[in-house]
Design a protein around this motif. Sequence first.
Motif, PDB file in Angstrom:
ATOM      1  N   ARG A  21     -59.333  51.601  27.815  1.00  0.00           N
ATOM      2  CA  ARG A  21     -58.249  50.728  28.267  1.00  0.00           C
ATOM      3  C   ARG A  21     -58.011  50.836  29.770  1.00  0.00           C
ATOM      4  N   ARG A  22     -58.067  52.043  30.309  1.00  0.00           N
ATOM      5  CA  ARG A  22     -57.812  52.290  31.731  1.00  0.00           C
ATOM      6  C   ARG A  22     -58.875  53.259  32.251  1.00  0.00           C
ATOM      7  N   PRO A  23     -60.130  52.814  32.353  1.00  0.00           N
ATOM      8  CA  PRO A  23     -61.217  53.740  32.707  1.00  0.00           C
ATOM      9  C   PRO A  23     -61.017  54.462  34.036  1.00  0.00           C
ATOM     10  N   ALA A  24     -60.507  53.758  35.046  1.00  0.00           N
ATOM     11  CA  ALA A  24     -60.306  54.412  36.343  1.00  0.00           C
ATOM     12  C   ALA A  24     -59.230  55.486  36.250  1.00  0.00           C
ATOM     13  N   HIS A  25     -58.192  55.215  35.472  1.00  0.00           N
ATOM     14  CA  HIS A  25     -57.138  56.214  35.287  1.00  0.00           C
ATOM     15  C   HIS A  25     -57.701  57.454  34.599  1.00  0.00           C
ATOM     16  N   PHE A  26     -58.534  57.223  33.584  1.00  0.00           N
ATOM     17  CA  PHE A  26     -59.116  58.362  32.875  1.00  0.00           C
ATOM     18  C   PHE A  26     -60.036  59.167  33.791  1.00  0.00           C
ATOM     19  N   ARG A  27     -60.834  58.471  34.608  1.00  0.00           N
ATOM     20  CA  ARG A  27     -61.730  59.189  35.527  1.00  0.00           C
ATOM     21  C   ARG A  27     -60.933  60.033  36.505  1.00  0.00           C
ATOM     22  N   LEU A  28     -59.825  59.495  36.993  1.00  0.00           N
ATOM     23  CA  LEU A  28     -58.996  60.242  37.934  1.00  0.00           C
ATOM     24  C   LEU A  28     -58.415  61.487  37.269  1.00  0.00           C
ATOM     25  N   LEU A  29     -57.869  61.323  36.069  1.00  0.00           N
ATOM     26  CA  LEU A  29     -57.291  62.467  35.364  1.00  0.00           C
ATOM     27  C   LEU A  29     -58.364  63.491  34.999  1.00  0.00           C
ATOM     28  N   GLU A  86     -62.705  69.025  36.360  1.00  0.00           N
ATOM     29  CA  GLU A  86     -63.715  69.542  37.276  1.00  0.00           C
ATOM     30  C   GLU A  86     -63.282  70.880  37.866  1.00  0.00           C
ATOM     31  N   PRO A  87     -64.228  71.821  38.013  1.00  0.00           N
ATOM     32  CA  PRO A  87     -63.877  73.152  38.546  1.00  0.00           C
ATOM     33  C   PRO A  87     -63.277  73.102  39.948  1.00  0.00           C
ATOM     34  N   GLU A  88     -63.826  72.218  40.802  1.00  0.00           N
ATOM     35  CA  GLU A  88     -63.325  72.137  42.168  1.00  0.00           C
ATOM     36  C   GLU A  88     -62.083  71.251  42.217  1.00  0.00           C
ATOM     37  N   PRO A  89     -60.977  71.741  42.782  1.00  0.00           N
ATOM     38  CA  PRO A  89     -59.759  70.929  42.865  1.00  0.00           C
ATOM     39  C   PRO A  89     -59.972  69.693  43.730  1.00  0.00           C
ATOM     40  N   MET A  90     -59.342  68.580  43.337  1.00  0.00           N
ATOM     41  CA  MET A  90     -59.425  67.361  44.137  1.00  0.00           C
ATOM     42  C   MET A  90     -58.651  67.517  45.434  1.00  0.00           C
ATOM     43  N   VAL A  91     -57.498  68.183  45.344  1.00  0.00           N
ATOM     44  CA  VAL A  91     -56.674  68.437  46.523  1.00  0.00           C
ATOM     45  C   VAL A  91     -56.265  69.896  46.508  1.00  0.00           C
ATOM     46  N   GLY A  92     -55.794  70.384  47.647  1.00  0.00           N
ATOM     47  CA  GLY A  92     -55.390  71.774  47.746  1.00  0.00           C
ATOM     48  C   GLY A  92     -54.219  72.107  46.831  1.00  0.00           C
ATOM     49  N   THR A  93     -54.076  73.392  46.519  1.00  0.00           N
ATOM     50  CA  THR A  93     -53.028  73.837  45.600  1.00  0.00           C
ATOM     51  C   THR A  93     -51.644  73.467  46.103  1.00  0.00           C
ATOM     52  N   GLU A  94     -51.394  73.688  47.385  1.00  0.00           N
ATOM     53  CA  GLU A  94     -50.074  73.384  47.944  1.00  0.00           C
ATOM     54  C   GLU A  94     -49.794  71.888  47.891  1.00  0.00           C
ATOM     55  N   ALA A  95     -50.812  71.088  48.188  1.00  0.00           N
ATOM     56  CA  ALA A  95     -50.629  69.637  48.169  1.00  0.00           C
ATOM     57  C   ALA A  95     -50.417  69.121  46.753  1.00  0.00           C
TER      58      ALA A  95
END
Length: 252
Positions: free
Chosen positions: A124-132, A138-147
């Motif tokens: 239904r929302r493939p881009a939303h699912f890919r983002l989540l 994924e092991p590597e964070p998309m953004v830093g912990t503080e952010a």
Amino acid sequence: MVHELPPMKKKKKTARAKRREETSAAIVEAALAIVTEEGFDALTMKRLADELGYAIGAFYRYFPSKDALLLAVQRRVLELLAEELAEARRRLDAHLAREPASEQIAALARIVALAQVYETLPTRRPAHFRLLSRWLGEPEPMVGTEAAAPAMPVLLALFGSVPALLVEAEAVGALRPGDVSRRGNLLWGALQGVLQLRKLDRFGVDAFRPGPLAQELYRTVLLGWGADPVRVDAALALAAEVLTVQMREEIE
């Protein structure tokens, strides 16, 4: 004698503050549209500034970095998912008002109905699912912990939707009492793992099809938490019926 202080009056937002909020929301929606239509790699601060007609310097006053922008997009996706979860419960309760079921079956069906919202998100929302998935899987964070920290309350509230339903199910005797937070996290995590197998579905191997696996997951965890098998089957059928109607309406 104890005197209670009167509630503090909320300060009215200034016109400038309202405009800033509206502009920030417009930027987030535009970023989400780019990600949805073209993928993550297409999203750059310059591309977004150009599309919205902002000088790049002015644009950075709203989002000082791409991490900040990605965080805002993540929050928006989580908010939209939370709205869909609430709508799933509303639909199921409306169905139950027309065609009542036992309170135990209804309680189990509400749990399944919420899980099915996430189960069907990839289609239904493939881009939303890919983002989540990138954020959670994924092991590597998309953004830093503080952010990323400001998004945690929204995520925790979302994850808390299932434990709340588990409490309701325990209260009517549909489930054996247990640690609802742990159970809720287990269901979310297991479902995320099942959905990752979608990549293998293209090879046509039935054992990797996420739909049947998700149904088996719901049945297994509910039985493991003490639900009656007959009630579980009835709840699965009820939730599937409501979902089918919803999907048909979305297509039409």
